[in-house]
Design a protein around this motif. Structure first.
Motif, PDB file in Angstrom:
ATOM      1  N   VAL A 204       0.830  -1.202   0.000  1.00 53.04           N
ATOM      2  CA  VAL A 204       0.000   0.000   0.000  1.00 53.04           C
ATOM      3  C   VAL A 204       0.868   1.257   0.000  1.00 53.04           C
ATOM      4  CG1 VAL A 204      -1.798   1.278   1.243  1.00 53.04           C
ATOM      5  CG2 VAL A 204      -1.874  -1.219   1.164  1.00 53.04           C
ATOM      6  N   LEU A 205       1.966   1.227   0.734  1.00 55.60           N
ATOM      7  CA  LEU A 205       2.856   2.383   0.807  1.00 55.60           C
ATOM      8  C   LEU A 205       3.566   2.676  -0.506  1.00 55.60           C
ATOM      9  CD1 LEU A 205       4.617   1.826   4.251  1.00 55.60           C
ATOM     10  CD2 LEU A 205       3.094   3.715   3.671  1.00 55.60           C
ATOM     11  N   ALA A 206       3.746   1.675  -1.334  1.00 57.57           N
ATOM     12  CA  ALA A 206       4.531   1.837  -2.555  1.00 57.57           C
ATOM     13  C   ALA A 206       4.015   3.008  -3.393  1.00 57.57           C
ATOM     14  CB  ALA A 206       4.487   0.544  -3.376  1.00 57.57           C
ATOM     15  N   GLY A 207       4.910   3.909  -3.729  1.00 56.16           N
ATOM     16  CA  GLY A 207       4.557   5.040  -4.587  1.00 56.16           C
ATOM     17  C   GLY A 207       3.978   6.234  -3.872  1.00 56.16           C
ATOM     18  N   SER A 208       3.783   6.141  -2.557  1.00 54.11           N
ATOM     19  CA  SER A 208       3.234   7.286  -1.820  1.00 54.11           C
ATOM     20  C   SER A 208       4.358   8.196  -1.343  1.00 54.11           C
ATOM     21  CB  SER A 208       2.396   6.818  -0.629  1.00 54.11           C
ATOM     22  OG  SER A 208       3.217   6.212   0.357  1.00 54.11           O
ATOM     23  N   HIS A 209       4.024   9.476  -1.155  1.00 50.43           N
ATOM     24  CA  HIS A 209       5.006  10.452  -0.692  1.00 50.43           C
ATOM     25  C   HIS A 209       4.784  10.853   0.762  1.00 50.43           C
ATOM     26  CE1 HIS A 209       4.926  11.170  -5.173  1.00 50.43           C
ATOM     27  NE2 HIS A 209       6.188  10.884  -4.940  1.00 50.43           N
ATOM     28  N   ALA A 210       3.572  10.633   1.263  1.00 50.19           N
ATOM     29  CA  ALA A 210       3.269  10.948   2.663  1.00 50.19           C
ATOM     30  C   ALA A 210       2.043  10.171   3.085  1.00 50.19           C
ATOM     31  CB  ALA A 210       3.044  12.447   2.855  1.00 50.19           C
ATOM     32  N   GLN A 211       1.883  10.068   4.414  1.00 49.41           N
ATOM     33  CA  GLN A 211       0.746   9.369   4.989  1.00 49.41           C
ATOM     34  C   GLN A 211       0.112  10.276   6.041  1.00 49.41           C
ATOM     35  OE1 GLN A 211       4.096   7.955   5.418  1.00 49.41           O
ATOM     36  NE2 GLN A 211       3.909   7.423   3.257  1.00 49.41           N
ATOM     37  N   LEU A 212      -1.178  10.396   6.021  1.00 51.81           N
ATOM     38  CA  LEU A 212      -1.887  11.238   6.985  1.00 51.81           C
ATOM     39  C   LEU A 212      -2.654  10.357   7.955  1.00 51.81           C
ATOM     40  CD1 LEU A 212      -2.768  14.027   8.024  1.00 51.81           C
ATOM     41  CD2 LEU A 212      -4.688  13.912   6.408  1.00 51.81           C
ATOM     42  N   ALA A 213      -2.266  10.407   9.227  1.00 54.21           N
ATOM     43  CA  ALA A 213      -2.962   9.666  10.277  1.00 54.21           C
ATOM     44  C   ALA A 213      -3.952  10.591  10.971  1.00 54.21           C
ATOM     45  CB  ALA A 213      -1.960   9.114  11.289  1.00 54.21           C
ATOM     46  N   MET A 214      -5.014  10.023  11.509  1.00 52.74           N
ATOM     47  CA  MET A 214      -6.053  10.835  12.134  1.00 52.74           C
ATOM     48  C   MET A 214      -5.708  11.232  13.562  1.00 52.74           C
ATOM     49  SD  MET A 214      -8.438  11.525   9.966  1.00 52.74           S
ATOM     50  CE  MET A 214      -7.194  11.592   8.655  1.00 52.74           C
ATOM     51  N   TYR A 215      -4.850  10.435  14.226  1.00 52.48           N
ATOM     52  CA  TYR A 215      -4.462  10.807  15.586  1.00 52.48           C
ATOM     53  C   TYR A 215      -3.043  10.313  15.865  1.00 52.48           C
ATOM     54  CZ  TYR A 215      -6.136   6.042  16.689  1.00 52.48           C
ATOM     55  OH  TYR A 215      -6.355   4.682  16.705  1.00 52.48           O
ATOM     56  N   HIS A 216      -2.487  10.805  16.940  1.00 52.62           N
ATOM     57  CA  HIS A 216      -1.067  10.676  17.278  1.00 52.62           C
ATOM     58  C   HIS A 216      -0.540   9.249  17.164  1.00 52.62           C
ATOM     59  CE1 HIS A 216       2.496  10.674  19.924  1.00 52.62           C
ATOM     60  NE2 HIS A 216       2.600  11.974  19.683  1.00 52.62           N
ATOM     61  N   ASP A 217      -1.040   8.340  17.983  1.00 53.84           N
ATOM     62  CA  ASP A 217      -0.458   7.001  18.043  1.00 53.84           C
ATOM     63  C   ASP A 217      -0.800   6.151  16.827  1.00 53.84           C
ATOM     64  OD1 ASP A 217       0.417   7.911  20.464  1.00 53.84           O
ATOM     65  OD2 ASP A 217      -0.350   6.231  21.644  1.00 53.84           O
ATOM     66  N   GLN A 218      -1.867   6.500  16.107  1.00 54.51           N
ATOM     67  CA  GLN A 218      -2.217   5.754  14.902  1.00 54.51           C
ATOM     68  C   GLN A 218      -1.073   5.796  13.893  1.00 54.51           C
ATOM     69  OE1 GLN A 218      -4.982   7.461  11.944  1.00 54.51           O
ATOM     70  NE2 GLN A 218      -6.282   5.664  12.254  1.00 54.51           N
ATOM     71  N   GLY A 219      -0.409   6.930  13.791  1.00 55.56           N
ATOM     72  CA  GLY A 219       0.675   7.067  12.836  1.00 55.56           C
ATOM     73  C   GLY A 219       2.060   6.960  13.438  1.00 55.56           C
ATOM     74  N   LEU A 220       2.251   7.534  14.611  1.00 51.78           N
ATOM     75  CA  LEU A 220       3.607   7.637  15.141  1.00 51.78           C
ATOM     76  C   LEU A 220       4.116   6.355  15.777  1.00 51.78           C
ATOM     77  CD1 LEU A 220       3.830  11.275  16.470  1.00 51.78           C
ATOM     78  CD2 LEU A 220       4.005  10.346  14.156  1.00 51.78           C
ATOM     79  N   ALA A 221       3.215   5.473  16.201  1.00 48.59           N
ATOM     80  CA  ALA A 221       3.682   4.176  16.694  1.00 48.59           C
ATOM     81  C   ALA A 221       4.409   3.429  15.577  1.00 48.59           C
ATOM     82  CB  ALA A 221       2.504   3.356  17.206  1.00 48.59           C
ATOM     83  N   VAL A 222       3.867   3.502  14.371  1.00 42.85           N
ATOM     84  CA  VAL A 222       4.488   2.841  13.217  1.00 42.85           C
ATOM     85  C   VAL A 222       5.808   3.515  12.864  1.00 42.85           C
ATOM     86  CG1 VAL A 222       4.208   2.259  10.786  1.00 42.85           C
ATOM     87  CG2 VAL A 222       2.246   2.142  12.322  1.00 42.85           C
ATOM     88  N   LEU A 223       5.780   4.855  12.794  1.00 42.49           N
ATOM     89  CA  LEU A 223       6.982   5.602  12.419  1.00 42.49           C
ATOM     90  C   LEU A 223       8.123   5.341  13.397  1.00 42.49           C
ATOM     91  CD1 LEU A 223       8.756   8.401  12.898  1.00 42.49           C
ATOM     92  CD2 LEU A 223       8.304   7.716  10.545  1.00 42.49           C
ATOM     93  N   LYS A 224       7.836   5.383  14.678  1.00 45.24           N
ATOM     94  CA  LYS A 224       8.915   5.220  15.660  1.00 45.24           C
ATOM     95  C   LYS A 224       9.408   3.779  15.733  1.00 45.24           C
ATOM     96  CE  LYS A 224       8.088   9.350  18.325  1.00 45.24           C
ATOM     97  NZ  LYS A 224       8.159  10.012  19.641  1.00 45.24           N
ATOM     98  N   PHE A 225       8.546   2.834  15.408  1.00 44.00           N
ATOM     99  CA  PHE A 225       9.011   1.448  15.317  1.00 44.00           C
ATOM    100  C   PHE A 225       9.982   1.305  14.152  1.00 44.00           C
ATOM    101  CE2 PHE A 225       8.648  -2.746  13.311  1.00 44.00           C
ATOM    102  CZ  PHE A 225       9.053  -3.558  14.355  1.00 44.00           C
ATOM    103  N   ALA A 226       9.653   1.966  13.042  1.00 46.00           N
ATOM    104  CA  ALA A 226      10.471   1.824  11.840  1.00 46.00           C
ATOM    105  C   ALA A 226      11.739   2.658  11.876  1.00 46.00           C
ATOM    106  CB  ALA A 226       9.642   2.215  10.608  1.00 46.00           C
ATOM    107  N   ALA A 227      11.711   3.802  12.598  1.00 47.43           N
ATOM    108  CA  ALA A 227      12.825   4.740  12.451  1.00 47.43           C
ATOM    109  C   ALA A 227      13.104   5.541  13.710  1.00 47.43           C
ATOM    110  CB  ALA A 227      12.530   5.688  11.293  1.00 47.43           C
ATOM    111  N   PHE A 228      13.080   4.900  14.878  1.00 47.90           N
ATOM    112  CA  PHE A 228      13.232   5.692  16.100  1.00 47.90           C
ATOM    113  C   PHE A 228      14.573   6.410  16.165  1.00 47.90           C
ATOM    114  CE2 PHE A 228      14.296   6.283  20.605  1.00 47.90           C
ATOM    115  CZ  PHE A 228      13.219   7.081  20.980  1.00 47.90           C
ATOM    116  N   ASP A 229      15.653   5.736  15.786  1.00 44.95           N
ATOM    117  CA  ASP A 229      16.984   6.339  15.902  1.00 44.95           C
ATOM    118  C   ASP A 229      17.245   7.420  14.864  1.00 44.95           C
ATOM    119  OD1 ASP A 229      17.730   4.868  18.103  1.00 44.95           O
ATOM    120  OD2 ASP A 229      18.550   3.227  16.913  1.00 44.95           O
ATOM    121  N   GLU A 230      16.558   7.342  13.720  1.00 42.74           N
ATOM    122  CA  GLU A 230      16.840   8.281  12.642  1.00 42.74           C
ATOM    123  C   GLU A 230      15.640   9.153  12.289  1.00 42.74           C
ATOM    124  OE1 GLU A 230      16.039   5.679   8.676  1.00 42.74           O
ATOM    125  OE2 GLU A 230      17.753   5.060   9.891  1.00 42.74           O
ATOM    126  N   GLY A 231      14.559   9.038  13.035  1.00 43.96           N
ATOM    127  CA  GLY A 231      13.366   9.825  12.738  1.00 43.96           C
ATOM    128  C   GLY A 231      13.567  11.293  13.068  1.00 43.96           C
TER     129      GLY A 231
END
Length: 281
Positions: A204-231
């Motif tokens: 689903v992510l393929a080809g996208s430039h950004a993702q809009l989450a509706m609330y804090h943990d819906q999006g940032l839990a994923v982001l910080k799991f994937a890139a906590f050290d470099e986010g």
């Protein structure tokens, strides 16, 4: 340019066995000496003075961008200065009515429709006007600051399974989809509302430039799991470029030499990229 107390910076550098050679420091003196990992309300004004000077330099064109480290909101408030955070402070100082919080890393650029709200208040905060404004700011900065001529944005639903046609909630039908349809008619490439549990999958992510989450943990839990050290944190909507680390103060690591600078380096690199892109567009 590094803004801070020259004596403090030189002391810390010596403790790490490094040198300040090549480091351009603008001296802004502390009110009282600082001890690693210990807060002092007497230096609260110093912290804000750093922000004010950096902001003035960005607005005047002296600086191309601002990169901020973490700060402790509580000590500033304890000093009798109302303060909710970098983002709100910079928005007020620049007269910006609305800003959008985005965290980026590991190929993700996750923006938030709402930020620091209790879950019980999220639905009411996602109004058609607020959601439309958020998407317009996100779309505009993806073009001007990130260089995507036709950004493709994935938009999450609020409810499980994106509401499943009203069986699990009506926000997608009554608010999110009408806003997306309106903006698509203007030419924006918006995909959704999508179930949040599948939005962040590889296909689903393929080809996208950004993702809009509706609330804090819906999006940032994923982001910080994937890139906590470099986010990194990017404030969208400001008339200046501002990036930041995506972590807190970690006072237990202050002065030990064990804190990781990776997120700071990533924030600096991102600010440089945005500044160069803005100069050429």
């Amino acid at each position: 340019m590094v803004l801070g107390d020259r004596q403090l910076i030189e002391e810390r550098v010596r403790q790490l066995g490094r040198s300040t050679d090549g480091l351009d420091i603008l001296n802004i003196p502390l009110a009282v000496p600082s001890e690693p990992g210990k807060l002092d309300v007497r230096n609260a004004g110093y912290v804000l003075a750093l922000l004010d000077r950096a902001l003035a330099g960005c607005v005047s064109g002296e600086y191309a961008a601002m990169v901020t480290g973490p700060l402790h909101k509580g000590v500033i408030n304890d000093a009798g200065i109302p303060f909710t955070g970098h983002t709100e402070y910079l928005a007020e100082k620049t007269g910006t009515a609305r800003v959008v919080m985005m965290l980026a890393g590991a190929g993700l650029r996750v923006a938030l429709a709402t930020t620091h709200l209790p879950l019980k208040d999220v639905s009411a905060a996602i109004t058609p006007q607020e959601l439309e404004t958020t998407i317009r700011i996100l779309h505009a900065d993806l073009r001007t600051k990130f260089g995507f001529d036709h950004p493709r944005i994935l938009v999450a639903g609020l409810n499980p399974h994106a509401g499943e046609d009203g069986h699990m909630g009506y926000e997608e039908i009554e608010v999110i989809k009408p806003v997306l349809d309106k903006l698509r008619a203007e030419g924006m490439n918006l995909i959704g509302p999508l179930p949040a549990d599948t939005l962040f999958t590889k296909n689903v992510l393929a080809g996208s430039h950004a993702q809009l989450a509706m609330y804090h943990d819906q999006g940032l839990a994923v982001l910080k799991f994937a890139a906590f050290d470099e986010g990194i944190n990017v404030t969208l909507g400001l008339p200046i470029i501002r990036t930041s680390v995506d972590h807190g103060t970690a006072f237990d690591l202050a002065g030990t030499g064990k804190a990781s600078p990776t997120s700071l380096f990533a924030a600096v690199d991102a600010a440089i990229d945005m500044a160069r892109r803005r100069r050429t567009t």
